[in-house]
Scaffold this motif. Structure first.
Motif, PDB file in Angstrom:
ATOM      1  N   TYR A 184      73.935  59.926   5.015  1.00  0.00           N
ATOM      2  CA  TYR A 184      74.484  60.047   3.664  1.00  0.00           C
ATOM      3  C   TYR A 184      74.493  61.511   3.256  1.00  0.00           C
ATOM      4  CZ  TYR A 184      69.611  60.555   2.184  1.00  0.00           C
ATOM      5  OH  TYR A 184      68.309  60.986   2.040  1.00  0.00           O
ATOM      6  N   LEU A 185      75.260  61.791   2.230  1.00  0.00           N
ATOM      7  CA  LEU A 185      75.223  63.084   1.557  1.00  0.00           C
ATOM      8  C   LEU A 185      74.870  62.849   0.109  1.00  0.00           C
ATOM      9  CD1 LEU A 185      78.433  64.961   2.780  1.00  0.00           C
ATOM     10  CD2 LEU A 185      76.062  65.454   3.416  1.00  0.00           C
ATOM     11  N   HIS A 186      73.931  63.608  -0.384  1.00  0.00           N
ATOM     12  CA  HIS A 186      73.642  63.605  -1.820  1.00  0.00           C
ATOM     13  C   HIS A 186      73.754  65.055  -2.289  1.00  0.00           C
ATOM     14  CE1 HIS A 186      70.903  62.167  -5.373  1.00  0.00           C
ATOM     15  NE2 HIS A 186      72.155  62.382  -5.728  1.00  0.00           N
ATOM     16  N   ARG A 187      74.851  65.339  -2.972  1.00  0.00           N
ATOM     17  CA  ARG A 187      75.172  66.707  -3.364  1.00  0.00           C
ATOM     18  C   ARG A 187      74.802  66.952  -4.824  1.00  0.00           C
ATOM     19  NH1 ARG A 187      75.129  69.786   0.297  1.00  0.00           N
ATOM     20  NH2 ARG A 187      76.604  71.232  -0.690  1.00  0.00           N
ATOM     21  N   GLN A 188      74.327  68.158  -5.082  1.00  0.00           N
ATOM     22  CA  GLN A 188      73.966  68.581  -6.428  1.00  0.00           C
ATOM     23  C   GLN A 188      74.924  69.676  -6.876  1.00  0.00           C
ATOM     24  OE1 GLN A 188      71.399  67.441  -8.368  1.00  0.00           O
ATOM     25  NE2 GLN A 188      71.929  68.803 -10.063  1.00  0.00           N
ATOM     26  N   PHE A 189      75.467  69.542  -8.100  1.00  0.00           N
ATOM     27  CA  PHE A 189      76.349  70.555  -8.681  1.00  0.00           C
ATOM     28  C   PHE A 189      75.695  71.109  -9.942  1.00  0.00           C
ATOM     29  CE2 PHE A 189      79.075  67.252  -6.743  1.00  0.00           C
ATOM     30  CZ  PHE A 189      79.550  67.996  -5.668  1.00  0.00           C
ATOM     31  N   THR A 190      75.597  72.417 -10.015  1.00  0.00           N
ATOM     32  CA  THR A 190      74.933  73.060 -11.137  1.00  0.00           C
ATOM     33  C   THR A 190      75.790  74.214 -11.637  1.00  0.00           C
ATOM     34  OG1 THR A 190      72.769  72.534 -10.188  1.00  0.00           O
ATOM     35  CG2 THR A 190      72.821  74.220 -11.909  1.00  0.00           C
ATOM     36  N   PHE A 191      75.992  74.242 -12.952  1.00  0.00           N
ATOM     37  CA  PHE A 191      76.704  75.372 -13.569  1.00  0.00           C
ATOM     38  C   PHE A 191      75.731  76.103 -14.475  1.00  0.00           C
ATOM     39  CE2 PHE A 191      79.334  77.809 -16.361  1.00  0.00           C
ATOM     40  CZ  PHE A 191      80.464  78.133 -15.612  1.00  0.00           C
ATOM     41  N   ALA A 192      75.536  77.380 -14.221  1.00  0.00           N
ATOM     42  CA  ALA A 192      74.684  78.235 -15.048  1.00  0.00           C
ATOM     43  C   ALA A 192      75.058  79.680 -14.755  1.00  0.00           C
ATOM     44  CB  ALA A 192      73.205  77.993 -14.743  1.00  0.00           C
ATOM     45  N   GLY A 193      74.963  80.537 -15.763  1.00  0.00           N
ATOM     46  CA  GLY A 193      75.284  81.947 -15.583  1.00  0.00           C
ATOM     47  C   GLY A 193      76.706  82.155 -15.089  1.00  0.00           C
ATOM     48  N   ASN A 194      77.639  81.348 -15.596  1.00  0.00           N
ATOM     49  CA  ASN A 194      79.055  81.438 -15.207  1.00  0.00           C
ATOM     50  C   ASN A 194      79.296  81.187 -13.722  1.00  0.00           C
ATOM     51  OD1 ASN A 194      80.286  81.857 -17.693  1.00  0.00           O
ATOM     52  ND2 ASN A 194      79.891  84.063 -17.641  1.00  0.00           N
ATOM     53  N   THR A 195      78.375  80.444 -13.102  1.00  0.00           N
ATOM     54  CA  THR A 195      78.519  80.158 -11.668  1.00  0.00           C
ATOM     55  C   THR A 195      78.302  78.668 -11.425  1.00  0.00           C
ATOM     56  OG1 THR A 195      77.722  82.362 -11.081  1.00  0.00           O
ATOM     57  CG2 THR A 195      77.655  80.672  -9.362  1.00  0.00           C
ATOM     58  N   LEU A 196      79.237  78.061 -10.706  1.00  0.00           N
ATOM     59  CA  LEU A 196      79.108  76.668 -10.274  1.00  0.00           C
ATOM     60  C   LEU A 196      78.653  76.661  -8.821  1.00  0.00           C
ATOM     61  CD1 LEU A 196      79.589  73.581 -10.704  1.00  0.00           C
ATOM     62  CD2 LEU A 196      81.934  73.969  -9.883  1.00  0.00           C
ATOM     63  N   THR A 197      77.512  76.038  -8.556  1.00  0.00           N
ATOM     64  CA  THR A 197      76.981  75.995  -7.195  1.00  0.00           C
ATOM     65  C   THR A 197      76.909  74.560  -6.699  1.00  0.00           C
ATOM     66  OG1 THR A 197      74.698  75.924  -8.002  1.00  0.00           O
ATOM     67  CG2 THR A 197      75.620  78.088  -7.505  1.00  0.00           C
ATOM     68  N   ALA A 198      77.108  74.410  -5.405  1.00  0.00           N
ATOM     69  CA  ALA A 198      76.954  73.123  -4.727  1.00  0.00           C
ATOM     70  C   ALA A 198      75.858  73.256  -3.688  1.00  0.00           C
ATOM     71  CB  ALA A 198      78.257  72.702  -4.063  1.00  0.00           C
ATOM     72  N   SER A 199      74.905  72.306  -3.737  1.00  0.00           N
ATOM     73  CA  SER A 199      73.790  72.343  -2.794  1.00  0.00           C
ATOM     74  C   SER A 199      73.378  70.901  -2.501  1.00  0.00           C
ATOM     75  CB  SER A 199      72.611  73.127  -3.384  1.00  0.00           C
ATOM     76  OG  SER A 199      72.184  72.531  -4.606  1.00  0.00           O
ATOM     77  N   SER A 200      72.445  70.745  -1.587  1.00  0.00           N
ATOM     78  CA  SER A 200      71.979  69.419  -1.226  1.00  0.00           C
ATOM     79  C   SER A 200      70.936  68.943  -2.226  1.00  0.00           C
ATOM     80  CB  SER A 200      71.378  69.416   0.180  1.00  0.00           C
ATOM     81  OG  SER A 200      70.845  68.148   0.480  1.00  0.00           O
ATOM     82  N   ALA A 201      71.143  67.746  -2.756  1.00  0.00           N
ATOM     83  CA  ALA A 201      70.130  67.142  -3.620  1.00  0.00           C
ATOM     84  C   ALA A 201      69.053  66.454  -2.794  1.00  0.00           C
ATOM     85  CB  ALA A 201      70.781  66.137  -4.567  1.00  0.00           C
ATOM     86  N   ASP A 202      69.342  66.232  -1.525  1.00  0.00           N
ATOM     87  CA  ASP A 202      68.387  65.564  -0.642  1.00  0.00           C
ATOM     88  C   ASP A 202      68.675  66.003   0.791  1.00  0.00           C
ATOM     89  OD1 ASP A 202      66.749  63.939   0.829  1.00  0.00           O
ATOM     90  OD2 ASP A 202      67.384  62.066  -0.113  1.00  0.00           O
ATOM     91  N   PRO A 203      67.967  66.982   1.280  1.00  0.00           N
ATOM     92  CA  PRO A 203      68.259  67.522   2.623  1.00  0.00           C
ATOM     93  C   PRO A 203      67.959  66.553   3.747  1.00  0.00           C
ATOM     94  CG  PRO A 203      66.285  68.537   1.685  1.00  0.00           C
ATOM     95  CD  PRO A 203      66.898  67.722   0.590  1.00  0.00           C
ATOM     96  N   ARG A 204      67.339  65.430   3.468  1.00  0.00           N
ATOM     97  CA  ARG A 204      67.061  64.465   4.533  1.00  0.00           C
ATOM     98  C   ARG A 204      68.337  63.803   5.033  1.00  0.00           C
ATOM     99  NH1 ARG A 204      62.996  60.729   1.337  1.00  0.00           N
ATOM    100  NH2 ARG A 204      64.682  61.108  -0.178  1.00  0.00           N
ATOM    101  N   GLY A 205      69.381  63.753   4.173  1.00  0.00           N
ATOM    102  CA  GLY A 205      70.585  63.045   4.528  1.00  0.00           C
ATOM    103  C   GLY A 205      71.606  63.922   5.232  1.00  0.00           C
ATOM    104  N   SER A 206      72.397  63.285   6.094  1.00  0.00           N
ATOM    105  CA  SER A 206      73.477  63.982   6.788  1.00  0.00           C
ATOM    106  C   SER A 206      74.614  62.993   7.021  1.00  0.00           C
ATOM    107  CB  SER A 206      72.977  64.535   8.126  1.00  0.00           C
ATOM    108  OG  SER A 206      74.048  65.123   8.844  1.00  0.00           O
ATOM    109  N   PHE A 207      75.823  63.400   6.631  1.00  0.00           N
ATOM    110  CA  PHE A 207      76.964  62.498   6.780  1.00  0.00           C
ATOM    111  C   PHE A 207      78.221  63.345   6.912  1.00  0.00           C
ATOM    112  CE2 PHE A 207      80.328  59.846   4.734  1.00  0.00           C
ATOM    113  CZ  PHE A 207      80.374  58.842   5.708  1.00  0.00           C
ATOM    114  N   ASP A 208      78.988  63.046   7.909  1.00  0.00           N
ATOM    115  CA  ASP A 208      80.191  63.834   8.172  1.00  0.00           C
ATOM    116  C   ASP A 208      81.376  63.210   7.449  1.00  0.00           C
ATOM    117  OD1 ASP A 208      81.737  65.877   9.306  1.00  0.00           O
ATOM    118  OD2 ASP A 208      82.386  64.552  10.933  1.00  0.00           O
ATOM    119  N   THR A 209      82.036  63.990   6.606  1.00  0.00           N
ATOM    120  CA  THR A 209      83.198  63.511   5.880  1.00  0.00           C
ATOM    121  C   THR A 209      84.240  64.620   5.819  1.00  0.00           C
ATOM    122  OG1 THR A 209      84.034  62.752   3.726  1.00  0.00           O
ATOM    123  CG2 THR A 209      82.079  64.160   3.693  1.00  0.00           C
TER     124      THR A 209
END
Length: 968
Positions: free
Chosen positions: A884-909
């Protein structure tokens, strides 16, 4: 495409006539009131303030896991065992049962996911007539008072809950029947009973007597007790206390049905006082407002799974399912009471603020004479034991988590199940199914599932197909699979008694049917005519039932066929209250009265297990069930039953589903358009718009209603319905992520506003709008001819964005929103990120791998966050293989970042980011994309100054990669 006449069997014709006769209004005479339910009448006859129970504090045994002490009814001398646990996570468990019962009493199995871990208890204080226990490190203390027995639960100096403060503990102990006082002389006993009631309910103050406290059922248990109870020798003996049992204690007749009670009266009841609370919720299922009403002067809320055709609204009558969980909420705290009992149960609610206007409460406060609000809740069950969990919060999310830790979380549904479902009773044959499926193609309306009701089977023989209507079911299913669609067929738990029917013969030969009190197979009348009922309480029977879903057992089935369990209350047309006789006997010798509300859970459990087994344990099941109990959320979806095509039924679907969610059942919906009657076009369109924003989205209709596929109401209306369904599909990533969060943490997907804004008293009684997860606020249009709705936007200092216009609104405020027939008022909360897939296709499977759009709604502080869960949408690989992928999106300081919300998961899409829409943003000089490799790419953007909406086109990054987008 009208329904074909003349092909229904006699049983269907008979019951269809009954349905139509009751469709105008439910026949209340078919269902008991509290007064007609013997144990409820006896329990309710007990008046507050005269409890005969004393706690024998010297009997305290303090073990490493629990405290145990005895209670005694000073009238009957019958001892009870009180057990107390402090459980990890701010939960207290209280269990009361007989110390030395004549025979075992039923204790509910299979609902708790595990024995909850305990905290170490300690005695922290003793006084004359009381003792104090520490329940764990959270600072909870339990004060046990000896006489009359009472328990007070405190945190610090704050009283959270009192148990038996009103003296309404009443435990009808098991006893031998005294033939000389049997029901055969009910008229003589009835006369004596009237005298006793007069004696026991007089208002002159005195010490507790015979059973103003203990046998106030002692209406059943005592003839004595009119003297001062202070002297031991003056108290009546157990024999005299039981001499005058109310008629119906050992045998009870309702209409033409007589219920024999070989174990006699066995009910249990207990009261809880909740100081500081005047808002309580939960105990589904009832067609009532979200906030529960007081029941003084009327019937209590009833929990007893029943088949009720076109139920009445705003009525405490029992419906199809029961979850004995009640939540109390105030601006300071939330707590829950989970009453683990599967017998018929009634719940009385009283309040010292009931009937007072807001002005009256304010006047009390200004005059200094205001009293602390308090709600009293009284639980009464026909049999079993007292087994109750106090969920101490203190927040709404904490209570949801505490209940989930006990009974499990909502099963993560396969993705297709969150799409749109098309059903009716019944699609006539394979040609009809093909024509309906083509209709969705021709009118470009997304649809994932077509449903078949009881007419698809061969003479209502489940696990079969009508050979003339559905001669090639596998071919039909494969044609749907080629279009990436599924089918659901109905499999009900009443089995046609027919020696030529393999399923019946196997069940009978294996002894798997429920038995009568005399030991023969229990039979009743249902859709097939004479029917027998598999005993789903028997683990061996459940295993056999599960095996029937194997592809070589359920002939014609394929992997894209799923299941609907209806009529599983169980429904027995010829039975008392349209259900099974209470003296029927189940596996282990238990009477049906002991476990009635569990039956539907077991049916859904066995069916879900069958779907899992047929795939070798690989694929998630989808099972819709009408009946349910605590823990049913682990096995699939539920719905609100046989509603009607009326505006009031559309309105009530919202508080009903909210109540389901509070009780752990997140996967809930109502029959879009109404099951009974024919909706006018406006009502149908509004119901589609509302249903698109409820967790389970299915249109369904009665056999005798006109066909109502979306394209049968003219071009203008099909366009409106298409738009509503497309809105649902665009939001599927958001819905799926919300269900994943519910599956992990127990929070309802569709939730009342007060769960997100627990200190805002304005939200406490709102049930015409709600939150989906924490990001979207929805206020469906449920008034005929509406030109606008009043929407309350909560949250001091927060902002909300109209999803349609993208206009920003400041909170808190009540906003008048003008509406047209295309309007569905939805607002995105500032500070959230909502993922969408806006290339809507014919079904969810067709959208797999499609690109995403992120809607970033900025808070006043210029921040936002959200997430996205992705997997294959059908297997258990997210659990077993971390695919699986669980992605986290955060906007702060005029920057939108994408990172893993759970690094245990892996899923190819192959899915990628197609667009970012930032709400509440100023115009930047430039926008730069920074992938994980550190390079920089300028992005094209468009800014709408009037709405402060910034749109970033084609960032092109993979949705599973880390990246940042910087506004300069």
């Amino acid at each position: 495409m009208a329904a074909a006449p003349g092909r229904r069997r006699p049983a269907v014709l008979l019951w269809a006539a009954v349905c139509l006769a009751t469709a105008l209004a439910v026949d209340r005479s078919n269902f008991k009131t509290c007064e007609q339910s013997g144990f409820c009448r006896r329990q309710r006859g007990l008046q507050p303030g005269h409890s005969p129970y004393r706690a024998l504090l010297e009997s305290l045994q303090l073990g490493p896991d629990a405290a145990r002490l005895q209670l005694v009814n000073e009238v009957t001398k019958v001892p009870l065992l009180l057990e107390l646990w402090g459980l990890q996570g701010n939960v207290t468990r209280i269990r009361i049962k007989e110390l030395n019962p004549l025979r075992p009493r039923f204790e509910v199995p299979d609902v708790l996911v595990a024995e909850p871990p305990v905290e170490r208890l300690a005695v922290t204080g003793r006084d004359e007539g009381s003792l104090e226990l520490s329940l764990g490190p959270a600072g909870h203390r339990l004060l046990v008072t000896e006489k009359p027995f009472r328990m007070d639960l405190l945190q610090g100096r704050e009283l959270l809950c009192s148990v038996n403060a009103r003296g309404l503990l009443f435990f009808e102990h098991l006893r031998q029947r005294r033939d000389s006082f049997s029901d055969k002389v009910s008229s003589s006993v009835g006369s004596l009973w009237d005298k006793i009631k007069t004696l026991f309910h007089r208002d002159t103050p005195r010490e507790p007597t015979a059973e103003e406290g203990g046998a106030a059922e002692g209406q059943e248990e005592t003839t004595g007790g009119t003297e001062d109870a202070g002297t031991q020798s003056e108290k009546p003996t157990e024999a005299t206390a039981e001499a005058a049992e109310e008629p119906g204690s050992w045998e009870e007749t309702f209409k033409t049905h007589t219920d024999t009670k070989p174990n006699g009266p066995t009910s249990v009841g207990l009261d809880f006082s909740l100081p500081g609370f005047e808002h309580v919720y939960g105990i589904p299922e009832h067609a009532d407002s979200l906030r529960l009403r007081t029941t003084e002067g009327g019937d209590p809320y009833r929990l007893y799974n029943l088949d009720v055709f076109q139920y009445e609204l705003y009525n405490p009558m029992a419906l199809y399912g029961s979850v004995p969980l009640l939540l109390a909420h105030s601006a300071r705290r939330t707590l829950g009471i989970f009453w683990l009992n599967a017998a018929e149960t009634w719940v009385d609610i009283s309040s010292n603020t009931a009937g007072k206007t807001l002005f009256g409460k304010l006047l009390d406060y200004m005059q200094g004479g205001g009293e602390t609000p308090q709600t009293d809740v009284r639980w009464m069950s026909e049999s079993g034991i007292v087994d109750v969990f106090l969920l101490l919060g203190p927040t709404p999310a904490a209570v949801a988590g505490q209940y989930a830790a006990l009974t499990g979380t909502q099963a993560l549904p396969p993705l297709f199940a969150l799409g749109y479902h098309q059903s009716r009773w019944n699609y006539n044959d394979e040609e009809d199914v093909a024509a309906v499926e083509r209709g969705f193609e021709e009118h470009a309306v997304p649809c994932d599932v077509l449903w078949l009701d009881i007419e698809h089977a061969d003479g209502k023989r489940y696990f079969t197909w009508d050979p003339s209507k559905f001669p090639r079911p596998r071919d039909m299913l494969q044609r749907l699979a080629a279009k990436k669609r599924k089918m659901v067929s109905i499999v009900d738990p009443h089995i046609k008694v027919d020696s030529g029917y393999r399923v019946h013969n196997e069940l009978r030969s294996r002894g798997f049917y429920v038995k009568t009190k005399d030991g023969s197979d229990y039979e009743g009348w249902c859709w097939p005519g004479s029917a027998a009922y598999p005993d789903f309480t028997n683990p061996e029977m459940r295993a056999w039932w599960a095996s029937m879903f194997a592809y070589d057992q359920y002939e014609g089935s394929t992997e894209n066929l799923f299941t609907w369990n209806d009529m599983n209350e169980p429904s027995v047309f010829s039975g008392p209250e349209v259900t099974m006789h209470k003296d029927a006997v189940h596996h282990g010798g238990w009477e049906h009265r002991d476990l009635h509300n569990l039956y539907g859970l077991y049916v859904q459990m066995a069916t879900a297990e069958g779907q899992i087994q047929r795939s070798g344990g690989q694929h998630r099941p989808f099972v819709l069930s009408r009946a349910f109990f605590a823990g049913s959320q682990r096995y699939g979806a539920v719905w609100t039953g046989d509603n009607a095509a009326e505006w009031e039924h559309l309105k009530i679907s919202i508080p009903m589903c909210l109540s389901f969610g509070l009780a752990g059942l997140s996967f809930c919906g109502s029959d879009v358009g109404g099951f009974f009657k024919n909706p006018e076009a406006e009502l149908l369109v509004r119901w589609y718009q509302a249903g698109a924003f409820q967790p389970f989205f299915r249109a369904h209709a009665h056999l005798d209603t006109a066909r109502r596929e979306p394209w049968l109401f003219g071009e203008e209306n099909v366009a409106l319905i298409r738009a509503a369904i497309r809105q649902r599909y665009a939001l599927l990533p958001f819905w799926y992520t919300a269900f994943y969060r519910s599956h992990r943490h127990g929070l309802p997907v569709m939730r009342p506003l007060w769960m997100e804004y627990p200190e805002d008293a304005t939200t406490f009684a709102i049930d015409d709008q709600y939150m989906i997860d924490r990001a979207l606020l929805v206020h469906p249009v449920t008034e005929q001819g509406a030109r606008g709705v009043q929407v309350y936007l909560p949250g001091k200092g927060e902002v909300w964005y109209d999803v349609a216009s993208l206009q920003k609104h400041h909170a808190p405020q009540t906003l008048y929103v003008p509406v047209t027939m295309s309007s569905v008022p939805v607002f995105q909360r500032g500070g959230t990120v909502v993922p969408r897939q806006e290339r809507v296709r014919r079904s969810t499977e067709c959208m797999r791998g499609d690109p995403f759009t992120l809607y970033v709604a900025l808070s006043p502080q210029g921040t936002a966050e959200g997430d996205l869960f992705l997997d294959d949408g059908q297997s258990f690989d997210y659990e077993t293989k971390a695919r699986y992928l669980h992605r986290q999106f955060t906007f702060a300081g005029n920057t939108l970042t994408a990172s893993s919300a759970d690094p245990r998961g892996s899923f190819d899409t192959p899915a990628w980011l197609e667009r970012v829409v930032i709400l509440g943003a100023g115009k930047p000089a430039a926008v730069v994309l920074r992938p994980a490799d550190g390079s920089e790419t300028r992005l094209d953007f468009q800014h709408e100054a009037e709405t402060s909406v910034l749109t970033l086109r084609k960032p092109g990054v993979r949705i599973g990669d880390d990246w940042a987008i910087v506004l300069r």
